[in-house]
Design an enzyme around this catalytic site. Sequence first.
Site, PDB file in Angstrom:
ATOM      1  N   LYS B  79       0.655  -1.123  -0.182  1.00  0.00           N
ATOM      2  CA  LYS B  79      -0.210   0.340  -0.076  1.00  0.00           C
ATOM      3  C   LYS B  79       1.226   0.673   0.197  1.00  0.00           C
ATOM      4  O   LYS B  79       1.930   1.410   0.523  1.00  0.00           O
ATOM      5  CB  LYS B  79      -0.748  -0.322   1.385  1.00  0.00           C
ATOM      6  CG  LYS B  79      -2.185   0.961   0.750  1.00  0.00           C
ATOM      7  CD  LYS B  79      -2.430   0.978   2.526  1.00  0.00           C
ATOM      8  CE  LYS B  79      -4.280   2.291   2.214  1.00  0.00           C
ATOM      9  NZ  LYS B  79      -4.736   2.018   3.392  1.00  0.00           N
ATOM     10  N   SER B 154      -9.726   2.080   2.665  1.00  0.00           N
ATOM     11  CA  SER B 154      -8.869   2.504   1.869  1.00  0.00           C
ATOM     12  C   SER B 154      -7.489   1.884   1.183  1.00  0.00           C
ATOM     13  O   SER B 154      -7.442   2.096   0.175  1.00  0.00           O
ATOM     14  CB  SER B 154      -8.555   3.120   2.629  1.00  0.00           C
ATOM     15  OG  SER B 154      -7.234   2.689   3.703  1.00  0.00           O
ATOM     16  N   SER B 178     -10.034  -0.503   6.995  1.00  0.00           N
ATOM     17  CA  SER B 178     -10.025  -0.033   5.648  1.00  0.00           C
ATOM     18  C   SER B 178      -8.962  -1.293   4.980  1.00  0.00           C
ATOM     19  O   SER B 178      -8.399  -1.385   3.648  1.00  0.00           O
ATOM     20  CB  SER B 178      -8.564   1.089   5.358  1.00  0.00           C
ATOM     21  OG  SER B 178      -9.532   2.404   5.639  1.00  0.00           O
TER      22      SER B 178
END
Lengths: 100, 491
Positions: B79, B154, B178
């Site tokens: 990420k 997210s 997330s």
Amino acid sequence: MGEMAEISDKELQKLALLSRLRFEGEALATFRTQFANILGFVDQLKQLNTDGIRPLTSTANLPSTPERPDVVTSANQRETLQRSAVKAEHGFYVVPKVVE
Amino acid sequence: MTQSLLTLSATETLAKLRKKELSATELARTTLARAAAIAPLNAYLHITETKALEQAAAADAAYAAGTAGPLAGLPLGVKDLFCTAGIKTTAASKMLEPFVPAYESTVTAKLWAAGAVNVGKLNMDEFAMGGSGENSAFGPARNPWDVNRVPGGSSSGSAAAVAAYACFGATGSDTGGSIRQPASFTGTVGIKPTYGRCSRFGMVAFASSLDQAGVFARNTADAALLLQTIAGHDANDSTSAPLAVPDWVGELKQVNLKGLKIGLPREYFIEALNPVIKAAIHAAAQRFEAQGAELVEVSLPSTPYAVAAYYIVAPAEAASNLARYDGMRYGLRVEGSGLIETYINSRTAGFGDEVKRRIMVGNYALSSGYYDAYYTKAMQVRTLIANEFDAVFKQVDVLFCPTAPSLPFKIGAKAKDPVSLYLEDAFTIPASMAGLPGLSVPCGTAAEDGVTLPIGLQMIGPRWSEGRLLQLAHAWEQLRGPFQIPFIQNY
């Protein structure tokens, strides 16, 4: 959900200035509506009785912070860190003039 | 050949590498080609080909020398809020578009030390603020099950890349859901460990009392392997717990379902929950009951207030954390006539709408006239939520509930109304607020508008119970049977 939260344009602009942000024109109008909706939403918390309840700032709940050995490391060197600087000269960050 | 290689699990792939049936370099090339081929999903922001091939060559050398680490040669995605030294780290924000960190996050450093290969940096909601991936400054990631839908957020790119077989696992971060919600939306396994289990050092900060690193994988054994690699105390993060990391992989099968008490929290099976999801969760719980587990209806009365409390606490912390972006030392600078105007210009140009909303809400809640009414109040509600979980875990061993109230929704469907998007996190936020571990594992599929979409079962446990959650998710995979995410050649 309680009464609609109100925030005046003056209050909003002051908050924006303190947040170092700018909202203008259509963006301001959209933002005002969304901001009011969010405040209206979070206002439901007022329905809950929290008298005498301790606020919870962290769930870390550790007995104590372990100390790390006091030794010199090679991390955090100025030159390496300043490589991502927007503007740097002679090892200093260059910023707009602050004092006249 | 390519497809049969990419659809292997991480555990199977590592076995092949160890037996030298496969070279890490060949595997890296195949994965890099796949990562490039899934470009329409917009999952990768930046493919780190040079780095990947270097790490793969090192893994091959380590296998030859007999010194290979537990993840040697395994291609993973990261990420884009984990700082990677010398590799651009943007947090999907224009503010950090020029940012190349000088140091490595602890989580990624541990992965590379174990021999893993970095395929690239993955898309996300800007600064991890969002539940759909649509708040990325570089365009939304798309759901591999249906490219017109969101993969959740997210950690949108992490979920999409793992589900699209463009890496064998990925890191994520979870502040209010997330990891778990995008795992649910993409048919992957996602685990957010207990707050303090993983180091936050080198993670771009959003809300420091809630942020926690975790992982995505295509099955529970892979998730256990990745999580036990990244977990552990770190002297660089004072909130990381000085606890030994168990051998979660080794303990995966040590579970007895007989007498296990599974709590079904009433407040998670509400009207707003899609009935198809509700039925799938109940069906899964009943499969455990058939194995001797006991199902207990429990209540967590403050649950309906968790989202509202979160949307004060998280923005308040975000407003403080994001004050560092001033255009002076790193990131974007847009010059103005003086210092203040340069700050304002830089932040107005660098941050997207949702980030600005949260900074404003956060500063409002922290301002002198409203501090007690909003911020203190929200932290008190946080105490209520945490206490209710503590009480419930005296009655039951684990909670089963839906990960998300709805199936993956269409891109744009909730974009105009922030509050409707906030409510998508209603079932993941409470565990975050209490710092508890949570896991999402696929428990079925549902058809909507002619497409098949995955459903996630969320398991929540007491602090430090990651091992039990992984065991139960693994047990569920045996009860459920194989769950195959479709392999699509061209999106």
